[in-house]
Design a protein around this motif. Structure first.
Motif, short mmCIF file in Angstrom:
data_model
loop_
_atom_site.label_atom_id
_atom_site.label_comp_id
_atom_site.label_asym_id
_atom_site.label_seq_id
_atom_site.Cartn_x
_atom_site.Cartn_y
_atom_site.Cartn_z
N ALA A 1 1.00 -1.04 -0.14
CA ALA A 1 -0.22 -0.01 0.13
C ALA A 1 0.58 1.66 0.07
CB ALA A 1 -0.58 -0.03 1.22
N LYS A 2 1.71 0.61 0.44
CA LYS A 2 3.15 3.10 0.78
C LYS A 2 3.54 2.60 -0.33
CE LYS A 2 3.74 2.13 5.98
NZ LYS A 2 4.91 1.69 6.40
N VAL A 3 4.08 1.67 -1.26
CA VAL A 3 4.59 1.58 -2.27
C VAL A 3 3.93 2.05 -3.57
CG1 VAL A 3 5.38 0.22 -4.44
CG2 VAL A 3 6.02 0.20 -2.42
N LYS A 4 2.31 1.80 -3.35
CA LYS A 4 1.57 2.37 -4.40
C LYS A 4 1.64 3.69 -3.98
CE LYS A 4 -1.02 -1.84 -5.44
NZ LYS A 4 -2.03 -2.50 -5.45
N GLY A 5 1.46 3.90 -3.06
CA GLY A 5 0.90 5.71 -2.48
C GLY A 5 1.81 6.40 -2.68
N LYS A 6 3.34 6.47 -2.83
CA LYS A 6 4.36 6.73 -3.45
C LYS A 6 4.36 6.61 -5.17
CE LYS A 6 7.59 5.77 0.47
NZ LYS A 6 8.59 5.09 0.20
N HIS A 7 4.11 5.97 -5.47
CA HIS A 7 3.86 5.77 -6.83
C HIS A 7 2.30 7.06 -7.50
CE1 HIS A 7 6.76 3.18 -8.43
NE2 HIS A 7 6.24 2.00 -7.81
N ARG A 8 1.47 6.82 -6.74
CA ARG A 8 0.10 7.79 -6.87
C ARG A 8 1.56 9.10 -7.23
NH1 ARG A 8 -2.85 4.68 -4.00
NH2 ARG A 8 -4.00 3.37 -4.83
N VAL A 9 1.69 9.37 -5.59
CA VAL A 9 2.75 11.07 -5.83
C VAL A 9 3.20 11.13 -6.77
CG1 VAL A 9 3.93 11.91 -3.84
CG2 VAL A 9 1.97 10.57 -2.85
N ARG A 10 4.60 10.34 -6.64
CA ARG A 10 5.35 10.61 -8.12
C ARG A 10 4.60 11.01 -8.75
NH1 ARG A 10 9.65 5.80 -6.83
NH2 ARG A 10 10.48 6.83 -5.42
N ARG A 11 3.35 10.21 -10.02
CA ARG A 11 3.42 10.33 -10.99
C ARG A 11 2.08 12.16 -10.93
NH1 ARG A 11 -0.58 6.17 -10.47
NH2 ARG A 11 1.15 5.07 -10.87
N PHE A 12 1.13 11.73 -9.65
CA PHE A 12 0.65 13.16 -9.86
C PHE A 12 1.75 14.85 -9.73
CE2 PHE A 12 0.12 16.87 -7.07
CZ PHE A 12 -1.43 17.48 -7.19
N PHE A 13 3.01 14.41 -8.57
CA PHE A 13 3.85 15.68 -9.26
C PHE A 13 4.13 15.80 -10.66
CE2 PHE A 13 4.33 15.60 -3.86
CZ PHE A 13 3.87 17.00 -4.25
N LYS A 14 4.21 14.48 -11.22
CA LYS A 14 4.71 14.32 -12.68
C LYS A 14 4.33 15.03 -13.46
CE LYS A 14 6.44 11.05 -16.35
NZ LYS A 14 5.93 9.27 -16.50
N TRP A 15 2.67 14.48 -12.94
CA TRP A 15 2.07 15.28 -14.56
C TRP A 15 1.81 16.90 -13.94
CZ3 TRP A 15 0.97 13.99 -19.29
CH2 TRP A 15 1.17 12.63 -19.22
N PHE A 16 1.81 17.21 -12.51
CA PHE A 16 1.35 18.51 -12.12
C PHE A 16 2.81 20.00 -12.88
CE2 PHE A 16 3.12 21.94 -9.15
CZ PHE A 16 1.86 22.49 -9.36
N PHE A 17 3.43 19.17 -12.96
CA PHE A 17 4.78 19.65 -13.46
C PHE A 17 5.01 19.93 -14.98
CE2 PHE A 17 7.55 18.38 -9.55
CZ PHE A 17 7.60 20.23 -9.11
N ILE A 18 4.21 18.89 -15.63
CA ILE A 18 4.00 18.60 -17.02
C ILE A 18 3.37 19.59 -17.33
CG2 ILE A 18 3.13 17.43 -18.69
CD1 ILE A 18 4.83 15.18 -17.88
N VAL A 19 2.22 19.67 -16.29
CA VAL A 19 1.07 21.08 -16.77
C VAL A 19 1.94 22.18 -16.87
CG1 VAL A 19 -1.83 21.47 -16.31
CG2 VAL A 19 -0.48 18.69 -16.53
N ILE A 20 2.15 22.45 -15.77
CA ILE A 20 2.79 23.20 -15.50
C ILE A 20 4.05 23.89 -16.71
CG2 ILE A 20 3.77 25.27 -13.98
CD1 ILE A 20 1.31 24.95 -13.10
N ILE A 21 4.83 23.60 -16.91
CA ILE A 21 5.30 23.97 -17.90
C ILE A 21 4.96 23.91 -18.92
CG2 ILE A 21 7.50 22.88 -19.71
CD1 ILE A 21 9.01 21.27 -16.91
#
Length: 226
Positions: free
Chosen positions: A2-22
């Motif tokens: 569960a913790k690993v999946k949670g980390k992946h979700r957070v990373r995926r969120f920030f990845k797409w967040f930065f892509i959208v901002i850029i």
């Protein structure tokens, strides 16, 4: 797990967040660039449409002078203005600690650049020399301004379109400021960027940045005289 999946979700969120901002930043710059280049071109006239400010035999303003028509002609004019600015800096901006400011002016079409020193002497720069001054990148449309610092000197970088040099609409677009040319960008923006932070906040305030266009005769005359 569960913790690993949670980390992946957070990373995926920030990845797409930065892509959208850029993506939004790139879209904004592209929109402004296209607008300047193709959609909102300034009207052009080689005749002044605003009368010169006159007093007896003394006239000044865009209608009282001949605009330069080439990049080199412009550099010759602005070099004398840079010299005058640096010689009388304390009269323009009292207690200004930032002296000996240089100017780099670049043709937006040919990329030809000139360096003007505080004494008003100028020289043409090679592309390698230009890069050595760490000039910030711009959208390369006429009238842009940036501060620069490199090779032991600092000052202002401006972009110029020779095709716009004899367009009086460019030099009259801010009538309340007087004859608007790149020299005003050089002196005015240098103050805002470097000097203004050394001044105290105005007790009068002006939160709406009201330029009082209906009551600006004094300001117009002051800028024209400068």
């Amino acid at each position: 797990m569960a913790k690993v999946k949670g980390k992946h979700r957070v990373r995926r969120f920030f990845k797409w967040f930065f892509i959208v901002i850029i993506g939004l930043v790139v879209l904004l710059y592209a929109t402004v660039f296209i607008g300047h280049k193709f959609l909102f071109k300034l009207h052009s006239t080689n005749q002044p449409t605003i009368a010169a400010v006159s007093s007896s035999n003394y006239r000044f303003g865009a209608a009282a002078r001949t605009q330069p028509k080439t990049m080199l002609g412009y550099v010759k004019v602005v070099s004398s203005q840079v010299k005058n600015y640096n010689e009388h800096l304390n009269n323009y901006w009292p207690n200004n600690p930032q002296k000996n400011q240089y100017l780099i002016a670049q043709d937006v079409k040919t990329k030809t650049a000139y360096l003007v020193n505080p004494s008003g002497e100028y020289k043409k720069l090679t592309s390698k020399q230009f890069d050595s001054y760490n000039v910030p990148s711009t959208m390369q449309v006429t009238g842009e301004w940036n501060s620069f610092s490199g090779n032991g000197i600092e000052g202002a970088y401006i972009t110029v379109s020779p095709q716009a040099l004899s367009n009086y609409y460019v030099y009259q677009r801010y009538e309340h400021l007087g004859t608007y040319d790149q020299f005003l960008s050089y002196s005015h923006e240098l103050f805002h960027t470097i000097t203004q932070k050394n001044w105290g906040d105005s007790k009068y305030g002006n939160l709406n940045r009201d330029e009082r266009l209906s009551d600006s005769t004094g300001r117009r005359s002051r800028m024209l005289l400068m």
